[in-house]
Design a protein around this motif. Structure first.
Motif, PDB file in Angstrom:
ATOM      1  N   PHE B 241       1.073  -1.270   0.627  1.00 43.28           N
ATOM      2  CA  PHE B 241       0.328  -0.270   0.250  1.00 43.28           C
ATOM      3  C   PHE B 241       0.516   1.248  -0.101  1.00 43.28           C
ATOM      4  CE2 PHE B 241      -1.987   3.180   3.066  1.00 43.28           C
ATOM      5  CZ  PHE B 241      -3.193   3.638   1.837  1.00 43.28           C
ATOM      6  N   TYR B 245       0.918   4.326  -2.877  1.00 48.08           N
ATOM      7  CA  TYR B 245      -0.073   5.186  -2.323  1.00 48.08           C
ATOM      8  C   TYR B 245       0.845   7.142  -2.620  1.00 48.08           C
ATOM      9  CZ  TYR B 245      -2.589   8.341   0.291  1.00 48.08           C
ATOM     10  OH  TYR B 245      -3.537   9.098   1.023  1.00 48.08           O
ATOM     11  N   VAL B 258      -4.647  -3.350  -2.537  1.00 45.58           N
ATOM     12  CA  VAL B 258      -5.018  -2.299  -1.552  1.00 45.58           C
ATOM     13  C   VAL B 258      -5.361  -1.030  -1.782  1.00 45.58           C
ATOM     14  CG1 VAL B 258      -4.622  -1.254   1.347  1.00 45.58           C
ATOM     15  CG2 VAL B 258      -3.690  -4.232  -0.084  1.00 45.58           C
ATOM     16  N   ILE B 261      -8.552  -0.776  -3.682  1.00 46.96           N
ATOM     17  CA  ILE B 261      -9.540  -0.882  -1.708  1.00 46.96           C
ATOM     18  C   ILE B 261      -9.548   0.382  -0.781  1.00 46.96           C
ATOM     19  CG2 ILE B 261     -10.325  -2.552   0.554  1.00 46.96           C
ATOM     20  CD1 ILE B 261      -8.838  -4.336  -1.036  1.00 46.96           C
ATOM     21  N   PHE B 262      -8.492   0.927  -0.523  1.00 42.80           N
ATOM     22  CA  PHE B 262      -8.552   2.194   0.335  1.00 42.80           C
ATOM     23  C   PHE B 262      -9.099   3.369  -0.237  1.00 42.80           C
ATOM     24  CE2 PHE B 262      -6.020   6.360   1.432  1.00 42.80           C
ATOM     25  CZ  PHE B 262      -6.344   5.977   3.019  1.00 42.80           C
ATOM     26  N   ALA B 265     -12.897   3.129  -0.813  1.00 43.70           N
ATOM     27  CA  ALA B 265     -13.633   3.249   0.833  1.00 43.70           C
ATOM     28  C   ALA B 265     -13.385   4.124   0.952  1.00 43.70           C
ATOM     29  CB  ALA B 265     -12.744   2.144   1.860  1.00 43.70           C
ATOM     30  N   PHE B 266     -12.239   5.022   1.206  1.00 45.79           N
ATOM     31  CA  PHE B 266     -11.963   6.400   1.855  1.00 45.79           C
ATOM     32  C   PHE B 266     -12.202   7.865   1.666  1.00 45.79           C
ATOM     33  CE2 PHE B 266     -10.281   2.779   4.443  1.00 45.79           C
ATOM     34  CZ  PHE B 266     -11.139   2.568   5.560  1.00 45.79           C
ATOM     35  N   PHE B 269     -15.826   6.224  -0.685  1.00 41.23           N
ATOM     36  CA  PHE B 269     -17.467   6.244  -0.354  1.00 41.23           C
ATOM     37  C   PHE B 269     -18.361   4.682  -0.604  1.00 41.23           C
ATOM     38  CE2 PHE B 269     -16.459  10.348   1.783  1.00 41.23           C
ATOM     39  CZ  PHE B 269     -15.470   9.862   3.053  1.00 41.23           C
ATOM     40  N   MET B 271     -18.127   1.279   0.152  1.00 43.54           N
ATOM     41  CA  MET B 271     -17.772   0.672   1.125  1.00 43.54           C
ATOM     42  C   MET B 271     -18.124  -0.854   0.143  1.00 43.54           C
ATOM     43  SD  MET B 271     -16.727   2.223   3.666  1.00 43.54           S
ATOM     44  CE  MET B 271     -16.387   4.174   4.280  1.00 43.54           C
ATOM     45  N   ALA B 274     -15.698  -1.519  -1.884  1.00 43.69           N
ATOM     46  CA  ALA B 274     -14.367  -1.966  -1.250  1.00 43.69           C
ATOM     47  C   ALA B 274     -14.343  -3.215  -0.575  1.00 43.69           C
ATOM     48  CB  ALA B 274     -13.751  -0.634  -0.831  1.00 43.69           C
ATOM     49  N   SER B 278     -11.637  -6.499  -0.829  1.00 44.53           N
ATOM     50  CA  SER B 278     -10.871  -6.889  -0.340  1.00 44.53           C
ATOM     51  C   SER B 278     -11.097  -8.794   0.205  1.00 44.53           C
ATOM     52  CB  SER B 278     -10.640  -6.536   1.276  1.00 44.53           C
ATOM     53  OG  SER B 278     -12.445  -6.296   1.825  1.00 44.53           O
TER      54      SER B 278
END
Lengths: 275, 304
Positions: B241, B245, B258, B261-262, B265-266, B269, B271, B274, B278
């Motif tokens: 990650f 990133y 990842v 996914i990050f 998700a963040f 949003f 969720m 994501a 995962s």
């Protein structure tokens, strides 16, 4: 296997080993030296040693950026999470090593399975839990989850407690000590090296944590050093000696911990297989 | 270690008197509360995440059950495949390099040389450093007018665009080799030190040269270590990650699973989506680990 000390082969080996050391150390030296250059000098070329040494970058970072706050936050999180986490792990390890109760093996197997569940799976649900109990943008979001102890910690410390002769436990029990006292007064001191190993590993993991602060912290005054410096990279894109000064400061605790506990780190990383 | 455990267990089970048992159980219950909360959280999160992967939950609105929709979208999502390809590419270039150089280093370090301790410490230090610090420093070194290009030009070579679409993943691999090879060497070194010296002596009597010794003794006896490194490194790479990133190459050329996914998700949003990704990731890690364990019978040598 051993030839005379100055055979060509030995010589070549030294050249390789020293050469690689230079390659490994160089980025750190470059970082330190560049953090003493001013912006004009950095832009004008890539000579390694600064012509005009300046301390301004460090002044800037301490005054214009909440670096001290970052350091405090990091230290707060790292120390509390490490100490609490290790205490919980040790306590549980003691239970699994010494106490007899129904379902012990089932429970311990469940702990071992946890070790195999990668962090990505729990990342999103844990975020939702933390959010729903109102810990977003709080340092506690990064501390409290550690206080449950870690599966690896329990497994690792249990191994060490198992190797302590059981008679010791028996005799303390005969004298009427309760298990918690035996744990605190006898077992904790006896497994100090193992605790130190785990502490160092945890310290490094919390200090270097990237994804945790990224998910849970928002405001600059709550930020940790590690994530903080990557944030103000954005603010200071054109003034990168300032960023480098920040990076250097963030590495000082790592370096100190590394120097004073290298034998624990080495040992710990060898068994954990992490990183 | 194992015999110790057996011994401790047998001692534990025998002399315990009946009346202590209930007291022990009470203490166990009390002292295990923190850990119990922890495992409960992890198990319930695992289930919760799985359920979530069948919804379209976005934190704000109420979640709706969408069945396997997320998984179907995943299969058609170009970025998912991009992230998978990037990960596989990284796996193929970084892990063999780490293994080979790490092993060579370990062999070098396993001799009576002056300053071995200094070398070990130096090589190992980057492992303790944060990925942020490492990525920031290397990011500058990799700059178009950065130090590495100045060095290349000084040697009469042409500039390399380290972080362009084609080179970015390689550059991250070089950085990761720099940071991780000392740790691999350390693992191999521990393996080497377990090889009984008599093996070498006996083979020397039989007239084996050093290369033959390495091939016939050292390598086979290091297979368990190699296996351990391979498994842990693969799991680590699949969960990459920080590097990706912090050093994003253009056009998602360094996107990792990842990382995707990050961001989903963040930042997006999404969720449910994501979570689904995962779970796919876990499935991949799980399958690879099983396959590795199955394959180990063919090449890992456990009897000394």
């Amino acid at each position: 296997m051993d030839q005379a000390n100055n055979s060509p082969l030995k010589w070549m080996q030294y050249v390789l080993l020293y050469g690689l050391s230079v390659v490994i150390i160089f980025p750190f030296v470059w970082l330190l030296l560049s953090s003493f250059k001013d912006n004009i000098e950095i832009m004008s070329g890539n000579h390694i040693i600064p012509k005009n040494w300046t301390f301004d970058n460090y002044v800037t970072i301490m005054t214009e950026i909440p670096m001290l706050g970052f350091l405090k936050n990091s230290l707060f999180i790292t120390v509390l999470a490490t100490v609490g986490g290790i205490f919980a792990s040790a306590m549980s390890a003691f239970v699994f090593a010494k106490l007899v109760f129904k379902g012990r093996n089932v429970l311990f197997t469940m702990v071992l399975i946890v070790m195999m569940i990668p962090g990505v799976v729990t990342m999103i649900p844990l975020f939702i839990i933390i959010k729903s109990i109102g810990l977003m943008d709080s340092l506690w979001a990064l501390i409290l989850p550690s206080w449950t102890g870690s599966a690896f910690g329990v497994f690792f410390l249990r191994q060490h407690m198992m190797s302590i002769p059981h008679d010791l436990y028996e005799s303390a029990k005969m004298e009427g000590c309760n298990p918690f006292r035996i744990f605190i007064a006898m077992y904790l001191p006896l497994i100090k090296p193992a605790l130190a190993t785990l502490a160092v590993l945890n310290f490094i993991a919390h200090w270097n944590d990237l994804i945790g602060p990224l998910i849970y912290l928002n405001s600059p005054e709550k930020m940790t050093v590690t994530v903080g410096i990557s944030y103000f990279r954005g603010q200071y894109v054109t003034d990168y000696p300032v960023v480098l000064a920040g990076v250097f400061i963030s590495l000082i605790p790592t370096f100190i911990v590394f120097l004073f506990s290298q034998k624990y780190i080495t040992r710990g990383m060898l068994i954990s297989g992490l990183k | 270690m194992r015999s110790n455990r057996v011994l401790a267990n047998s001692r534990l089970n025998k002399p315990v008197k009946k009346k202590w048992i209930s007291q022990d159980a009470a203490w166990a219950f009390l002292l295990l509360i923190p850990l119990f909360i922890g495992i409960l959280l992890i198990y319930s999160s695992t289930i919760f995440g799985f359920v979530m992967s069948f919804t379209n939950w976005d934190i704000v609105r109420k979640a709706e059950w969408v069945g396997i929709e997320n998984y179907r979208t995943l299969a058609e999502d170009e970025l998912v495949w991009k992230a998978m390809r990037n990960t596989l590419y990284f796996l193929i270039i970084a892990i063999p390099a780490k293994l080979i150089i790490g092993l060579a280093l370990a062999v070098l370090l396993n001799q009576k040389l002056k300053g071995v301790n200094f070398f070990r410490l130096t090589y190992f230090f980057p492992t303790a450093c944060s990925v942020v610090a490492i990525a920031l420093v290397w990011g500058y070194l990799y700059g178009v007018d950065g130090f590495l290009n100045t060095l290349l030009q000084g040697l009469g070579l042409s500039k390399v665009y380290w972080m362009d679409e084609h080179n970015a993943m390689n550059s991250i691999a070089i950085m990761s080799l720099w940071g991780g090879v000392g740790y691999i060497a350390l693992l191999f070194l521990a393996g080497l030190q377990n090889v009984p010296p008599e093996y070498y002596e006996a083979s020397r009597v039989d007239g084996a040269n050093r290369f033959q010794q390495f091939r016939m003794i050292t390598l086979p006896l290091l297979t368990p270590t190699t296996f351990f490194i391979l498994i842990t490194q693969m799991i680590t790479v699949f969960q990459m990650f920080g590097e990706n990133y912090l050093m994003p190459g253009p056009l998602n050329s360094t996107l990792s699973i990842v990382q995707y996914i990050f961001t989903e998700a963040f930042q997006g949003f999404r969720m449910g989506y994501a979570s689904a990704l995962s779970y796919i990731l876990i499935l991949i890690i799980f399958i690879i680990t099983i396959v590795q364990f199955k394959l180990q019978k063919k090449w890992v040598n456990y009897d000394l």
